[in-house]
Design an enzyme around this catalytic site. Structure first.
Site, PDB file in Angstrom:
ATOM      1  N   CYS A   1       0.827  -1.204   0.000  1.00 49.67           N
ATOM      2  CA  CYS A   1       0.000   0.000   0.000  1.00 49.67           C
ATOM      3  C   CYS A   1       0.865   1.258   0.000  1.00 49.67           C
ATOM      4  O   CYS A   1       1.792   1.378   0.815  1.00 49.67           O
ATOM      5  CB  CYS A   1      -0.908   0.001   1.226  1.00 49.67           C
ATOM      6  SG  CYS A   1      -1.949   1.484   1.345  1.00 49.67           S
TER       7      CYS A   1
ATOM      8  N   CYS B   1     -12.413 -11.645  19.928  1.00 56.43           N
ATOM      9  CA  CYS B   1     -11.730 -10.645  19.101  1.00 56.43           C
ATOM     10  C   CYS B   1     -10.639  -9.927  19.891  1.00 56.43           C
ATOM     11  O   CYS B   1     -10.053  -8.961  19.400  1.00 56.43           O
ATOM     12  CB  CYS B   1     -12.722  -9.637  18.538  1.00 56.43           C
ATOM     13  SG  CYS B   1     -13.656  -8.721  19.787  1.00 56.43           S
TER      14      CYS B   1
END
Length: 479
Positions: free
Chosen positions: A99, A423
């Site tokens: 990126c 999570c």
């Protein structure tokens, strides 16, 4: 991996990632330090080194095995925080980040580390955090992983108007409220990535861009969805958003208002859905803006399939209590597999959606699923559910805060099998310690690479309680 988790004597904390301690005010970066050897990765993905005097230094952008000169940008009593000033010796696992925004955008902090090494790090983090609680895994956790790019089906982007009237759209910089303009994102699914440039252009053309707080992007079976956080109504800009939706073929809604917001669709209201795997084919998971939905569809499918595999075979009519059930991500597949599922969620809106999803997937299937609302942070509510349902299986899928209240109650009222989806590995390790102390043992462990190129990880643990019929059967068949 039979009986992976066994209790072992506790050990003193190693100090870990160094995220503990009091906050200190930032100071100006110092000049180049003596060269430091990076000894490992902290849980948040920073390199870990020690100075000649033995002080720990956490170095952003550094990898294990590297030799670097650093600039310290924050000093604390027990450790310093720094960034790489000069890379002297690079790791063989250092790669070129895919990126162009890497290093400025705070979204993907591990793109400079080869993907296999990222995933080994995440497996090691779960093992280490469990180990600090005295829980040893006999083998490394299974890895559930998918594509490295183009995987993210939902995202929130900030919108900001600067002092000169320039409009910015993007993600926050790391540890900052500063917005980094993003015109392309390698981890967004292509349909959402393609909207970034047109959205920039539209925001610049609005008459009242300061009334836009942020944008939420979502990919569904019905196409892309854009949800605008609109602080105050502006009819002219609403028409511009509608024209944008027509031009790009997207569904568009607004969360309208500053405090008490309401959802206002600027395009025809769609019946949004996404698929989730079931034992006899894909199920339809109805969703709405604001519902929780896992960001990585491929990895979510792997997690659901793994849950079905670990809990297989479910006896016909076996009672399952799914706590923190959301809109039915695990409840629906388990009910389709033959279990009698009581699915519990704190949000009334999600309970309603869960019930709708059960009815929508019932035709042609034998599916028994009851959706209920309860405050699962309240031990009394969990205790009453366990006593009423009498489950053979409990599923926990809590938010980042974990399920400590439920775990403590499950110590008092053990069930044969307990599947915990997490999570946050730190709160998972905390809750796992309660469960293991209460007599449970870990039979399976897995790490799911839900957010590739970040230090975030999802985990799954399957606990069994010794003496149950299920535990005795599985002990001879699971190697």
């Amino acid at each position: 991996m039979a009986m992976l988790g066994k209790r072992r004597p506790g050990r003193a904390s190693s100090g870990g990632s160094g995220l503990e301690g009091r906050q200190a005010e930032p100071r100006e970066a110092t000049g180049a330090q003596d060269a430091l050897e990076i000894r490992g990765l902290a849980h948040d993905g920073r390199g870990v080194a020690r100075t000649a005097r033995g002080k720990t230094v956490f170095v952003e952008g550094a990898l294990p095995g590297e030799r670097v000169r650093v600039a310290v940008h924050r000093t604390r009593k027990r450790f310093d925080e720094a960034h790489v000033r000069e890379l002297l010796v690079a790791s063989a696992e250092r790669v070129a980040p895919p990126c162009p925004h890497f290093g400025r955008c705070g979204g993907c902090d591990l793109q400079h580390l080869a993907l296999p090494a990222q995933r080994r790090h995440k497996q090691a983090v779960l093992e280490e955090l469990l180990g600090r609680q005295g829980i040893a895994l006999a083998a490394s956790p299974e890895l559930l992983a998918g594509a490295g790019e183009g995987y993210r089906r939902r995202a929130r982007l900030g919108v900001k108007v600067d002092a000169d009237g320039g409009v910015h759209l993007g993600f926050r910089a790391r540890h900052s409220h500063r917005l980094v303009d993003i015109d392309a994102c390698t981890v967004l699914v292509p349909a959402l990535d393609a909207l970034l440039v047109p959205l920039h252009q539209l925001l610049a053309d609005l008459e009242a861009p300061r009334q836009v707080g942020h944008l939420e992007l979502l990919e569904s079976d019905q196409g892309a969805v854009v949800v605008v956080r609109q602080l105050r109504d502006h009819p002219g800009d609403a028409r511009r958003w509608q024209a944008f939706a027509r031009a790009h073929g997207v569904h568009l809604a607004r969360w309208l208002g500053r405090e008490a917001t309401e959802l206002d669709w600027l395009t025809p209201v769609p019946a949004l859905s996404c698929p989730v795997p079931g034992p006899d084919g894909a199920l339809t998971l109805g969703i709405a803006p604001g519902d929780f939905l896992q960001a990585n569809a491929e990895v979510n499918d792997l997690m659901v399939s793994t849950a079905l595999s670990w809990l297989s075979p479910l006896a016909a009519g076996e009672r399952v209590l799914d706590l923190f059930a959301g809109v039915g991500n695990f409840s629906l597949p388990l009910a389709t597999a033959g279990a009698r599922v009581t699915a519990v969620e704190g949000s009334p809106a999600m309970v309603a959606r869960l019930g709708d999803n059960a009815r929508a997937n019932s035709p042609g299937r034998s599916l028994v699923l009851e959706a209920r609302q309860a405050d699962l942070a309240e031990p009394t509510a969990v205790r009453e559910l366990l006593q009423e349902v009498g489950p053979e299986v409990v599923v926990l899928d809590p938010p980042r805060e974990g399920a400590e209240a439920a775990s403590r109650v499950l110590m008092e009222h053990p069930v044969p099998r307990l599947l915990y989806i997490s999570c946050d590995p730190a709160t998972l390790a905390r809750d796992a310690a309660h469960l293991v102390h209460g007599g449970y043992r870990i039979r399976h462990a897995a790490v799911a690479d839900m957010f590739v190129h970040t230090s975030h990880l999802e985990s799954m643990l399957l606990f069994e309680y010794p003496g149950s019929g299920r535990q005795a059967q599985g002990a001879t068949s699971d190697g």
